[in-house]
Design a protein around this motif. Sequence first.
Motif, PDB file in Angstrom:
ATOM      1  N   ARG A  28      69.390  81.408   5.460  1.00 22.11           N
ATOM      2  CA  ARG A  28      68.353  80.797   6.279  1.00 22.11           C
ATOM      3  C   ARG A  28      68.026  79.471   5.602  1.00 22.11           C
ATOM      4  N   PRO A  29      68.758  78.404   6.010  1.00 24.06           N
ATOM      5  CA  PRO A  29      68.632  77.119   5.305  1.00 24.06           C
ATOM      6  C   PRO A  29      67.198  76.592   5.296  1.00 24.06           C
ATOM      7  N   VAL A  30      66.791  76.133   4.144  1.00 18.00           N
ATOM      8  CA  VAL A  30      65.499  75.475   3.996  1.00 18.00           C
ATOM      9  C   VAL A  30      65.733  74.166   3.250  1.00 18.00           C
ATOM     10  N   PRO A  31      64.897  73.169   3.497  1.00 14.67           N
ATOM     11  CA  PRO A  31      65.057  71.918   2.742  1.00 14.67           C
ATOM     12  C   PRO A  31      64.842  72.154   1.244  1.00 14.67           C
ATOM     13  N   ALA A  32      65.473  71.338   0.441  1.00 10.20           N
ATOM     14  CA  ALA A  32      65.293  71.453  -1.007  1.00 10.20           C
ATOM     15  C   ALA A  32      63.802  71.325  -1.323  1.00 10.20           C
ATOM     16  N   PRO A  33      63.266  72.266  -2.089  1.00  8.49           N
ATOM     17  CA  PRO A  33      61.825  72.232  -2.357  1.00  8.49           C
ATOM     18  C   PRO A  33      61.451  71.121  -3.336  1.00  8.49           C
ATOM     19  N   SER A  34      60.261  70.583  -3.139  1.00 11.03           N
ATOM     20  CA  SER A  34      59.748  69.659  -4.143  1.00 11.03           C
ATOM     21  C   SER A  34      59.221  70.512  -5.299  1.00 11.03           C
ATOM     22  N   VAL A  35      59.055  69.920  -6.437  1.00 10.66           N
ATOM     23  CA  VAL A  35      58.595  70.663  -7.606  1.00 10.66           C
ATOM     24  C   VAL A  35      57.102  70.950  -7.432  1.00 10.66           C
ATOM     25  N   PRO A  36      56.705  72.226  -7.496  1.00 12.60           N
ATOM     26  CA  PRO A  36      55.284  72.563  -7.343  1.00 12.60           C
ATOM     27  C   PRO A  36      54.418  71.869  -8.397  1.00 12.60           C
ATOM     28  N   GLU A  37      53.219  71.537  -8.013  1.00  8.91           N
ATOM     29  CA  GLU A  37      52.311  70.789  -8.877  1.00  8.91           C
ATOM     30  C   GLU A  37      52.061  71.495 -10.214  1.00  8.91           C
ATOM     31  N   ALA A  38      51.842  72.812 -10.170  1.00  4.38           N
ATOM     32  CA  ALA A  38      51.591  73.550 -11.408  1.00  4.38           C
ATOM     33  C   ALA A  38      52.810  73.509 -12.329  1.00  4.38           C
ATOM     34  N   THR A  39      54.000  73.603 -11.759  1.00  4.57           N
ATOM     35  CA  THR A  39      55.222  73.551 -12.559  1.00  4.57           C
ATOM     36  C   THR A  39      55.372  72.175 -13.200  1.00  4.57           C
ATOM     37  N   VAL A  40      55.073  71.127 -12.447  1.00  2.00           N
ATOM     38  CA  VAL A  40      55.143  69.760 -12.990  1.00  2.00           C
ATOM     39  C   VAL A  40      54.176  69.623 -14.157  1.00  2.00           C
ATOM     40  N   ARG A  41      52.954  70.073 -13.965  1.00  2.00           N
ATOM     41  CA  ARG A  41      51.919  69.928 -15.004  1.00  2.00           C
ATOM     42  C   ARG A  41      52.321  70.652 -16.290  1.00  2.00           C
ATOM     43  N   VAL A  42      52.763  71.898 -16.159  1.00  2.00           N
ATOM     44  CA  VAL A  42      53.125  72.683 -17.348  1.00  2.00           C
ATOM     45  C   VAL A  42      54.386  72.126 -18.005  1.00  2.00           C
ATOM     46  N   ALA A  43      55.371  71.752 -17.200  1.00  2.06           N
ATOM     47  CA  ALA A  43      56.623  71.219 -17.752  1.00  2.06           C
ATOM     48  C   ALA A  43      56.389  69.900 -18.497  1.00  2.06           C
ATOM     49  N   ARG A  44      55.582  69.034 -17.924  1.00  3.29           N
ATOM     50  CA  ARG A  44      55.290  67.754 -18.585  1.00  3.29           C
ATOM     51  C   ARG A  44      54.505  67.968 -19.882  1.00  3.29           C
ATOM     52  N   ALA A  45      53.637  68.979 -19.901  1.00  2.69           N
ATOM     53  CA  ALA A  45      52.894  69.283 -21.130  1.00  2.69           C
ATOM     54  C   ALA A  45      53.822  69.870 -22.191  1.00  2.69           C
ATOM     55  N   ALA A  46      54.763  70.710 -21.772  1.00  2.00           N
ATOM     56  CA  ALA A  46      55.674  71.358 -22.718  1.00  2.00           C
ATOM     57  C   ALA A  46      56.760  70.406 -23.214  1.00  2.00           C
ATOM     58  N   PHE A  47      57.213  69.517 -22.355  1.00  2.00           N
ATOM     59  CA  PHE A  47      58.291  68.586 -22.696  1.00  2.00           C
ATOM     60  C   PHE A  47      57.795  67.161 -22.474  1.00  2.00           C
TER      61      PHE A  47
END
Length: 182
Positions: free
Chosen positions: A4-23
């Motif tokens: 069931r094709p879906v468009p490529a998801p954008s990066v969720p805001e919480a994931t961006v926040r945690v990833a940027r803090a970790a890296f």
Amino acid sequence: MSLRPVPAPSVPEATVRVARAAFRKGCLAMRIRDELGPLFEDEQFASAFPRRGGPAWSPGQLAMLSVLQFAEGLTDRQAADAVRGRIDVKYALGLELEDPGFDFSVLSEFRDRLIAHGLEELVLDRLLERVGELELVRAGGRQRTDSTHVLAAVRKLNRMEFVGETLRAALETLAVAAPGWL
């Protein structure tokens, strides 16, 4: 499994926040997502999936994970574990932090589908096309542009995973049949 094709998801805001803090300086998986964007769309793989059945994991995300898996030299188990436990991989795939991931066997099934439907070069071709658009590689450069060595590495990875699973199953059977021997 059906697609069931879906468009490529954008990066969720919480994931961006945690990833940027970790890296703070970023990492390979995050740079790939930031610089190349979502490389693969589910529609590109539609011919490899039936129209009916239970939903499949996004082939666009599996293709991106396959690129990361190859870049980091991960086995299928390690790649599936990375989806469950690594923030940078969740970022690259555009997943929520709580995403439970999938069983490692999904990756080999995905590769088998690609080969069975003649789509095995699609991933490499799309990757090369995108890095060419960004002028990260150029014609006549030192990079290698054919997929022969990549396909050989994928086959080797599948065989190693199969041998490991066979050994595990044999040891489990032996533990039941002759526990004292172990």
